[in-house]
Design a protein around this motif. Structure first.
Motif, PDB file in Angstrom:
ATOM      1  N   PHE A  22     -91.965  36.342  54.622  1.00 52.35           N
ATOM      2  CA  PHE A  22     -91.749  37.228  53.396  1.00 52.35           C
ATOM      3  C   PHE A  22     -90.566  38.501  53.828  1.00 52.35           C
ATOM      4  O   PHE A  22     -90.996  39.074  54.869  1.00 52.35           O
ATOM      5  CB  PHE A  22     -93.058  37.706  52.754  1.00 52.35           C
ATOM      6  CG  PHE A  22     -92.589  38.459  51.399  1.00 52.35           C
ATOM      7  CD1 PHE A  22     -92.606  37.766  50.515  1.00 52.35           C
ATOM      8  CD2 PHE A  22     -92.746  39.809  51.316  1.00 52.35           C
ATOM      9  CE1 PHE A  22     -92.645  38.244  49.038  1.00 52.35           C
ATOM     10  CE2 PHE A  22     -92.555  40.503  50.250  1.00 52.35           C
ATOM     11  CZ  PHE A  22     -92.604  39.831  48.865  1.00 52.35           C
ATOM     12  N   PRO A  23     -89.590  38.716  52.855  1.00 56.51           N
ATOM     13  CA  PRO A  23     -88.758  39.794  53.332  1.00 56.51           C
ATOM     14  C   PRO A  23     -89.344  41.120  53.867  1.00 56.51           C
ATOM     15  O   PRO A  23     -90.202  41.656  53.168  1.00 56.51           O
ATOM     16  CB  PRO A  23     -87.904  40.016  52.017  1.00 56.51           C
ATOM     17  CG  PRO A  23     -88.060  38.456  51.385  1.00 56.51           C
ATOM     18  CD  PRO A  23     -89.285  38.123  51.668  1.00 56.51           C
ATOM     19  N   PHE A  24     -89.393  41.481  54.852  1.00 59.00           N
ATOM     20  CA  PHE A  24     -89.735  42.774  55.627  1.00 59.00           C
ATOM     21  C   PHE A  24     -88.713  43.399  56.514  1.00 59.00           C
ATOM     22  O   PHE A  24     -88.124  42.956  57.093  1.00 59.00           O
ATOM     23  CB  PHE A  24     -90.934  42.271  56.462  1.00 59.00           C
ATOM     24  CG  PHE A  24     -91.375  43.224  57.205  1.00 59.00           C
ATOM     25  CD1 PHE A  24     -92.708  43.894  56.615  1.00 59.00           C
ATOM     26  CD2 PHE A  24     -91.273  43.533  58.694  1.00 59.00           C
ATOM     27  CE1 PHE A  24     -93.312  44.856  57.384  1.00 59.00           C
ATOM     28  CE2 PHE A  24     -91.805  44.527  59.275  1.00 59.00           C
ATOM     29  CZ  PHE A  24     -93.020  45.239  58.773  1.00 59.00           C
ATOM     30  N   MET A  25     -88.648  44.777  56.224  1.00 62.49           N
ATOM     31  CA  MET A  25     -88.034  45.670  57.252  1.00 62.49           C
ATOM     32  C   MET A  25     -88.874  46.729  57.769  1.00 62.49           C
ATOM     33  O   MET A  25     -89.371  47.601  57.049  1.00 62.49           O
ATOM     34  CB  MET A  25     -86.693  46.124  56.291  1.00 62.49           C
ATOM     35  CG  MET A  25     -85.945  47.175  57.186  1.00 62.49           C
ATOM     36  SD  MET A  25     -85.141  46.516  58.744  1.00 62.49           S
ATOM     37  CE  MET A  25     -83.752  45.395  57.920  1.00 62.49           C
ATOM     38  N   GLY A  26     -89.184  46.689  58.978  1.00 60.76           N
ATOM     39  CA  GLY A  26     -89.834  47.686  59.597  1.00 60.76           C
ATOM     40  C   GLY A  26     -89.136  48.454  60.373  1.00 60.76           C
ATOM     41  O   GLY A  26     -88.528  48.248  61.419  1.00 60.76           O
ATOM     42  N   CYS A  27     -89.190  49.814  60.164  1.00 58.38           N
ATOM     43  CA  CYS A  27     -88.314  50.867  60.865  1.00 58.38           C
ATOM     44  C   CYS A  27     -88.948  51.591  61.854  1.00 58.38           C
ATOM     45  O   CYS A  27     -90.076  52.129  61.308  1.00 58.38           O
ATOM     46  CB  CYS A  27     -87.853  51.750  59.513  1.00 58.38           C
ATOM     47  SG  CYS A  27     -87.018  50.875  58.271  1.00 58.38           S
ATOM     48  N   CYS A  28     -88.572  51.594  62.920  1.00 54.26           N
ATOM     49  CA  CYS A  28     -89.346  52.579  64.278  1.00 54.26           C
ATOM     50  C   CYS A  28     -90.766  52.010  64.298  1.00 54.26           C
ATOM     51  O   CYS A  28     -90.792  51.041  64.966  1.00 54.26           O
ATOM     52  CB  CYS A  28     -89.318  53.895  63.569  1.00 54.26           C
ATOM     53  SG  CYS A  28     -90.093  55.142  64.654  1.00 54.26           S
ATOM     54  N   TYR A  29     -91.763  52.683  63.803  1.00 58.31           N
ATOM     55  CA  TYR A  29     -93.140  52.264  63.973  1.00 58.31           C
ATOM     56  C   TYR A  29     -93.187  50.754  63.643  1.00 58.31           C
ATOM     57  O   TYR A  29     -94.280  50.091  64.229  1.00 58.31           O
ATOM     58  CB  TYR A  29     -93.994  53.199  63.164  1.00 58.31           C
ATOM     59  CG  TYR A  29     -95.566  53.190  63.457  1.00 58.31           C
ATOM     60  CD1 TYR A  29     -96.137  52.000  63.711  1.00 58.31           C
ATOM     61  CD2 TYR A  29     -96.463  54.537  63.334  1.00 58.31           C
ATOM     62  CE1 TYR A  29     -97.542  52.469  64.197  1.00 58.31           C
ATOM     63  CE2 TYR A  29     -97.573  54.442  63.463  1.00 58.31           C
ATOM     64  CZ  TYR A  29     -98.117  53.227  64.043  1.00 58.31           C
ATOM     65  OH  TYR A  29     -99.381  53.442  64.332  1.00 58.31           O
ATOM     66  N   GLY A  30     -92.625  50.496  62.558  1.00 62.83           N
ATOM     67  CA  GLY A  30     -92.585  48.996  62.064  1.00 62.83           C
ATOM     68  C   GLY A  30     -92.386  47.958  63.096  1.00 62.83           C
ATOM     69  O   GLY A  30     -92.826  46.974  62.979  1.00 62.83           O
ATOM     70  N   ILE A  31     -91.622  48.268  63.899  1.00 66.15           N
ATOM     71  CA  ILE A  31     -91.196  47.188  65.082  1.00 66.15           C
ATOM     72  C   ILE A  31     -92.184  47.054  65.959  1.00 66.15           C
ATOM     73  O   ILE A  31     -92.843  45.918  66.275  1.00 66.15           O
ATOM     74  CB  ILE A  31     -89.734  47.597  65.927  1.00 66.15           C
ATOM     75  CG1 ILE A  31     -89.311  46.278  66.755  1.00 66.15           C
ATOM     76  CG2 ILE A  31     -90.103  48.621  66.946  1.00 66.15           C
ATOM     77  CD1 ILE A  31     -88.076  46.504  67.473  1.00 66.15           C
ATOM     78  N   GLY A  32     -93.086  48.197  66.071  1.00 66.68           N
ATOM     79  CA  GLY A  32     -94.309  48.305  67.050  1.00 66.68           C
ATOM     80  C   GLY A  32     -95.486  47.579  66.266  1.00 66.68           C
ATOM     81  O   GLY A  32     -96.184  46.610  66.920  1.00 66.68           O
ATOM     82  N   VAL A  33     -95.563  47.617  65.062  1.00 70.23           N
ATOM     83  CA  VAL A  33     -96.590  46.907  64.199  1.00 70.23           C
ATOM     84  C   VAL A  33     -96.236  45.345  64.201  1.00 70.23           C
ATOM     85  O   VAL A  33     -97.146  44.534  64.331  1.00 70.23           O
ATOM     86  CB  VAL A  33     -96.520  47.418  62.895  1.00 70.23           C
ATOM     87  CG1 VAL A  33     -97.250  46.423  61.718  1.00 70.23           C
ATOM     88  CG2 VAL A  33     -97.130  48.918  62.598  1.00 70.23           C
ATOM     89  N   LEU A  34     -94.837  45.207  63.937  1.00 71.96           N
ATOM     90  CA  LEU A  34     -94.415  43.655  63.966  1.00 71.96           C
ATOM     91  C   LEU A  34     -94.748  43.003  65.418  1.00 71.96           C
ATOM     92  O   LEU A  34     -95.343  41.819  65.486  1.00 71.96           O
ATOM     93  CB  LEU A  34     -93.250  43.222  63.629  1.00 71.96           C
ATOM     94  CG  LEU A  34     -92.596  41.981  63.770  1.00 71.96           C
ATOM     95  CD1 LEU A  34     -93.229  41.102  62.874  1.00 71.96           C
ATOM     96  CD2 LEU A  34     -91.069  42.052  63.310  1.00 71.96           C
ATOM     97  N   ALA A  35     -94.385  43.738  66.391  1.00 71.80           N
ATOM     98  CA  ALA A  35     -94.358  43.051  67.702  1.00 71.80           C
ATOM     99  C   ALA A  35     -95.860  42.985  68.095  1.00 71.80           C
ATOM    100  O   ALA A  35     -96.465  42.032  68.851  1.00 71.80           O
ATOM    101  CB  ALA A  35     -93.591  43.762  68.729  1.00 71.80           C
ATOM    102  N   HIS A  36     -96.384  43.979  67.720  1.00 75.45           N
ATOM    103  CA  HIS A  36     -98.096  44.134  68.113  1.00 75.45           C
ATOM    104  C   HIS A  36     -98.820  42.724  67.733  1.00 75.45           C
ATOM    105  O   HIS A  36     -99.758  42.064  68.007  1.00 75.45           O
ATOM    106  CB  HIS A  36     -98.788  45.196  67.985  1.00 75.45           C
ATOM    107  CG  HIS A  36    -100.118  45.247  68.361  1.00 75.45           C
ATOM    108  ND1 HIS A  36    -100.652  45.575  69.463  1.00 75.45           N
ATOM    109  CD2 HIS A  36    -101.280  45.256  67.471  1.00 75.45           C
ATOM    110  CE1 HIS A  36    -102.031  45.550  69.402  1.00 75.45           C
ATOM    111  NE2 HIS A  36    -102.451  45.364  68.211  1.00 75.45           N
ATOM    112  N   HIS A  37     -98.327  42.651  66.228  1.00 77.60           N
ATOM    113  CA  HIS A  37     -99.032  41.483  65.643  1.00 77.60           C
ATOM    114  C   HIS A  37     -98.743  40.141  66.086  1.00 77.60           C
ATOM    115  O   HIS A  37     -99.496  39.141  65.990  1.00 77.60           O
ATOM    116  CB  HIS A  37     -98.574  41.612  64.056  1.00 77.60           C
ATOM    117  CG  HIS A  37     -98.787  40.255  63.274  1.00 77.60           C
ATOM    118  ND1 HIS A  37    -100.129  39.897  62.990  1.00 77.60           N
ATOM    119  CD2 HIS A  37     -97.841  39.223  62.804  1.00 77.60           C
ATOM    120  CE1 HIS A  37     -99.861  38.623  62.325  1.00 77.60           C
ATOM    121  NE2 HIS A  37     -98.827  38.579  62.065  1.00 77.60           N
ATOM    122  N   LEU A  38     -97.463  40.093  66.704  1.00 76.23           N
ATOM    123  CA  LEU A  38     -97.102  38.688  67.269  1.00 76.23           C
ATOM    124  C   LEU A  38     -97.712  38.511  68.478  1.00 76.23           C
ATOM    125  O   LEU A  38     -97.178  37.570  69.043  1.00 76.23           O
ATOM    126  CB  LEU A  38     -95.413  38.686  67.160  1.00 76.23           C
ATOM    127  CG  LEU A  38     -94.891  38.771  65.696  1.00 76.23           C
ATOM    128  CD1 LEU A  38     -93.379  38.743  65.648  1.00 76.23           C
ATOM    129  CD2 LEU A  38     -95.311  37.356  64.960  1.00 76.23           C
TER     130      LEU A  38
END
Length: 245
Positions: free
Chosen positions: A95-111
């Motif tokens: 689903f279209p998502f744009m994680g800014c700053c903290y958002g990259i940590g959230v995405l990477a941690h989830h993955l």
């Protein structure tokens, strides 16, 4: 147009309001085209339906996913857990998502990738982002120069490229400035919504949050005022244009 869901992780009202206004402005959105949720005030509703939105934008914040759970305050755990709870649905549906700053940590941690402080954390200021080969082919970066400056300020960073991700932007200080999972899930280490005025506001608000020495705040504000940072905001505009529906 279906609205964009904007999730904010900053518990400081002035910083949160300023970030929200910047996301709207840089993304070309009106307030009526956005559904804002401050995760310090309310979690993501359990019955939230992604199909009612054009996409999801996650802002930054002072928290760190790499901090030990025991060292996080109840509010920090609430914010982080609420953001992470939505990620299986985001990545599962691409689903279209744009994680800014903290958002990259959230995405990477989830993955399942390592997010840590021992490498690639960046002091408050600017960095030179460079397009990778995959970045040159990505639609959100169409028309971007090979190099451009962006505002950064991070205690932690992604330590290796998460599985299933494309590497889109790098910098001398942090190799993973922008990644994409699947075709539609994006995240940046830098702040695409930030301009010099917005970063000045954050420097003032976070001067005692261990990003920098408090006595360096005025020098950092002067640096930000003199910086030529214009390209990152086009990323948000391109995201909105691509996924508005």
């Amino acid at each position: 147009m279906r609205p964009f869901l904007i999730l904010q992780l900053r518990p400081e009202t002035e910083a949160s309001d300023d970030e929200f206004a910047a996301i709207l402005s840089k993304g070309g959105l009106s307030a009526g085209q956005a559904h804002r949720i401050r995760l310090d005030q309310a979690p993501v509703p359990a019955d939230l339906r992604l199909e009612e939105y054009s996409g999801v934008i996650v802002g930054g914040g002072p928290g760190c996913v790499s901090d030990p759970v025991a060292e996080k305050s109840p509010l920090e755990r609430q914010i982080e857990n609420s953001a992470l709870a939505l990620m299986p649905r985001i990545t599962g549906r691409d689903f279209p998502f744009m994680g800014c700053c903290y958002g990259i940590g959230v995405l990477a941690h989830h993955l399942g990738a390592e997010v840590a402080k021992h490498r690639y954390g960046e002091p408050v200021g600017t960095t030179c982002c460079r397009l990778t080969e995959a970045g040159r082919a990505d639609p959100l970066l169409a028309g971007f120069p090979d190099r451009f400056d962006a505002f950064v300020g991070h205690k932690e960073a992604v330590q290796h490229l998460p599985e299933g991700c494309a590497h889109l932007l790098s910098s001398p200080t942090c190799p993973y400035q922008m990644i994409r999972f699947g075709q539609n899930v994006y995240a940046t280490q830098f702040h695409p919504e930030a301009d010099s005025a917005g970063f000045e506001t954050r420097i003032r608000i976070y001067r005692h949050k261990c990003y920098f020495r408090p006595e360096d705040a005025d020098a950092l504000i002067a640096l930000c005022r003199s910086a030529d940072v214009t390209w990152p905001e086009r990323l948000l505009r391109n995201f909105v244009r691509r996924y508005a529906r």
